[in-house]
Design an enzyme around this catalytic site. Structure first.
Site, PDB file in Angstrom:
ATOM      1  N   ARG A 102     -11.364 -15.894 -16.502  1.00  0.00           N
ATOM      2  CA  ARG A 102     -12.209 -16.754 -15.987  1.00  0.00           C
ATOM      3  C   ARG A 102     -10.984 -17.709 -14.609  1.00  0.00           C
ATOM      4  NH1 ARG A 102     -14.925 -22.598 -18.783  1.00  0.00           N
ATOM      5  NH2 ARG A 102     -16.266 -20.323 -18.515  1.00  0.00           N
ATOM      6  N   HIS A 104     -21.137 -16.954 -13.031  1.00  0.00           N
ATOM      7  CA  HIS A 104     -21.008 -17.165 -13.986  1.00  0.00           C
ATOM      8  C   HIS A 104     -21.798 -15.993 -15.604  1.00  0.00           C
ATOM      9  CE1 HIS A 104     -19.163 -18.518 -17.989  1.00  0.00           C
ATOM     10  NE2 HIS A 104     -20.173 -19.440 -17.864  1.00  0.00           N
ATOM     11  N   GLN A 153     -22.489 -15.860 -18.560  1.00  0.00           N
ATOM     12  CA  GLN A 153     -23.469 -16.925 -18.844  1.00  0.00           C
ATOM     13  C   GLN A 153     -25.040 -16.659 -18.877  1.00  0.00           C
ATOM     14  OE1 GLN A 153     -22.633 -19.893 -20.594  1.00  0.00           O
ATOM     15  NE2 GLN A 153     -25.289 -20.257 -20.973  1.00  0.00           N
ATOM     16  N   ASP A 173     -26.842 -28.226 -14.537  1.00  0.00           N
ATOM     17  CA  ASP A 173     -25.817 -28.271 -15.130  1.00  0.00           C
ATOM     18  C   ASP A 173     -25.202 -29.503 -14.453  1.00  0.00           C
ATOM     19  OD1 ASP A 173     -22.732 -27.184 -15.372  1.00  0.00           O
ATOM     20  OD2 ASP A 173     -23.323 -25.863 -13.967  1.00  0.00           O
ATOM     21  N   CYS A 232     -25.770 -24.394 -19.650  1.00  0.00           N
ATOM     22  CA  CYS A 232     -25.204 -23.510 -20.109  1.00  0.00           C
ATOM     23  C   CYS A 232     -24.263 -24.657 -20.971  1.00  0.00           C
ATOM     24  CB  CYS A 232     -24.522 -22.918 -19.027  1.00  0.00           C
ATOM     25  SG  CYS A 232     -23.787 -24.550 -17.537  1.00  0.00           S
ATOM     26  N   ARG A 240     -24.023 -16.589 -26.489  1.00  0.00           N
ATOM     27  CA  ARG A 240     -22.998 -16.303 -25.731  1.00  0.00           C
ATOM     28  C   ARG A 240     -22.609 -15.210 -26.933  1.00  0.00           C
ATOM     29  NH1 ARG A 240     -20.846 -18.377 -21.830  1.00  0.00           N
ATOM     30  NH2 ARG A 240     -19.570 -16.776 -21.998  1.00  0.00           N
TER      31      ARG A 240
HETATM   32  N1   CP Z   1     -20.573 -22.621 -20.917  1.00  0.00           N
HETATM   33  C1   CP Z   1     -19.489 -22.057 -21.299  1.00  0.00           C
HETATM   34  O1   CP Z   1     -19.069 -21.231 -20.619  1.00  0.00           O
HETATM   35  O2   CP Z   1     -18.939 -22.925 -21.704  1.00  0.00           O
HETATM   36  P1   CP Z   1     -17.067 -23.270 -21.372  1.00  0.00           P
HETATM   37  O3   CP Z   1     -17.096 -23.505 -20.908  1.00  0.00           O
HETATM   38  O4   CP Z   1     -16.657 -24.025 -22.639  1.00  0.00           O
HETATM   39  O5   CP Z   1     -16.382 -21.614 -21.584  1.00  0.00           O
HETATM   40  N1  NVA Z   2     -20.270 -25.346 -13.537  1.00  0.00           N
HETATM   41  C1  NVA Z   2     -20.370 -25.387 -14.747  1.00  0.00           C
HETATM   42  C2  NVA Z   2     -20.474 -24.056 -15.418  1.00  0.00           C
HETATM   43  C3  NVA Z   2     -19.630 -25.027 -16.542  1.00  0.00           C
HETATM   44  C4  NVA Z   2     -19.866 -23.293 -18.108  1.00  0.00           C
HETATM   45  C5  NVA Z   2     -17.991 -25.181 -14.061  1.00  0.00           C
HETATM   46  O1  NVA Z   2     -17.798 -24.694 -13.477  1.00  0.00           O
HETATM   47  O2  NVA Z   2     -17.501 -26.213 -13.940  1.00  0.00           O
END
Ligand code: CP
Ligand code: NVA
Length: 289
Positions: free
Chosen positions: A99, A126, A129, A208, A248, A276
């Site tokens: 990440r 993502h 997701q 989101d 999400c 997930r």
């Molecule tokens: N939806 C999602 O990726 O959640 P987190 O940021 O908690 O991993």
């Molecule tokens: N768009 C959000 C998604 C988190 C799961 C982010 O990148 O923070």
């Protein structure tokens, strides 16, 4: 094979993940030694709840040894280059989930590794997701011809969702304020600045956060620009009779989503979060099995 974007899968790969995900959801003990003896690093430069915990548990339930790596411990990109980190981790690991803030860091790390690299969220996409999202949609609505309305920021989640929905035979409509549309999506996407136009008759309504991780400085400005883009019960009522609501998570209740929308009878957000876990098992089996 890496999984940096939904496009890495192709239609056949995506369908295989959906089939595998449904299979392991129905029988969670299936494949419990399939990847025994293999290791996966789960590297995070940003916060996470769902991704971190579900990927860790998914790996364990397939017999793997996961190790969580936090950037404070490693100094990725500052203490050493992404390429040097990648070459070292490749000697220890069978797969690496990452990440990151900058998608280019994923590409640089993956470029020197033989072990598959999995995008656990970048500024661009993502994809893990999106697999859970499409799996959740398929549990409620036939995927072929499904109309998915995304209301809000044309961000990482929106882009991966659009790619996955299109690849599985569905249609995307995206309502964003001017300047926040997703760019470079292939295929036909209905883009509008009117949330009602996107949601009217849709089978799925998705939103989101307005400010993603790393955009905290813009949060106040975005609250103003996105004020018309909250998904609430009134907007959702314009969708089809059997429509479902997805997010999400994490959600900012009272901003992109009304206080009670997550508890709406047609909300499937916690099924989506559960998926997930199942879908990440499918991803691991597909890449390593
Ligand atoms: N939806 C999602 O990726 O959640 P987190 O940021 O908690 O991993
Ligand atoms: N768009 C959000 C998604 C988190 C799961 C982010 O990148 O923070």
């Amino acid at each position: 094979m890496n999984f940096l974007t939904v496009s890495d899968l192709g239609e056949v790969g995506l369908q295989r993940l959906l089939d595998l995900g449904a299979k392991v959801k129905a029988d969670p003990g299936l494949y419990r030694t399939a990847l025994a003896g293999k290791s996966i690093g789960l590297f995070f430069m940003k916060q996470s709840l769902r991704t971190w915990v579900s990927c860790d548990i998914a790996a364990i339930q397939l017999g793997m040894h996961p190790i969580s790596i936090r950037n404070e411990q490693t100094g990725f990109g500052t203490r050493e280059t992404p390429e040097d980190v990648g070459q070292v981790l490749d000697r220890y690991l069978d797969a690496l989930g990452m990440r990151v803030f900058d998608h280019a860091d994923l590409v640089r790390t993956a470029s020197v590794m033989r072990a598959p690299v999995i995008n656990l969220l970048s500024d661009l996409e993502h994809p893990c997701q999106a697999i859970a999202d499409v799996m959740t949609i398929a549990e409620n609505v036939p995927l072929g011809g499904v109309n998915v309305a995304f209301v809000g920021d044309g961000n990482n989640v929106c882009r991966s969702l659009a790619l996955a929905v299109q690849s599985s035979g569905g249609r995307m409509r995206i309502a964003s304020p001017s300047g926040y549309e997703p760019h470079g999506l292939p295929g036909e996407v209905l883009m509008t600045s009117d949330p009602r136009e996107a949601v009217a008759g849709a089978d799925v309504v998705y939103t989101d956060v307005w400010a993603s991780m790393g955009q905290e400085d813009e949060a106040e400005l975005r609250r103003r620009h996105f004020a018309r883009f909250r998904v609430d019960e009134d907007l959702f009522a314009l969708a089809g009779d059997d429509a479902i609501f997805l997010h999400c998570l994490p959600a900012h209740r009272g901003e992109e989503v009304s206080e009670s929308m997550l508890e709406h009878p047609r909300s499937r957000v916690f099924d989506q979060a559960e998926n997930r876990l199942h879908s990440f098992k499918a991803i691991l089996l597909h890449l390593l099995g």
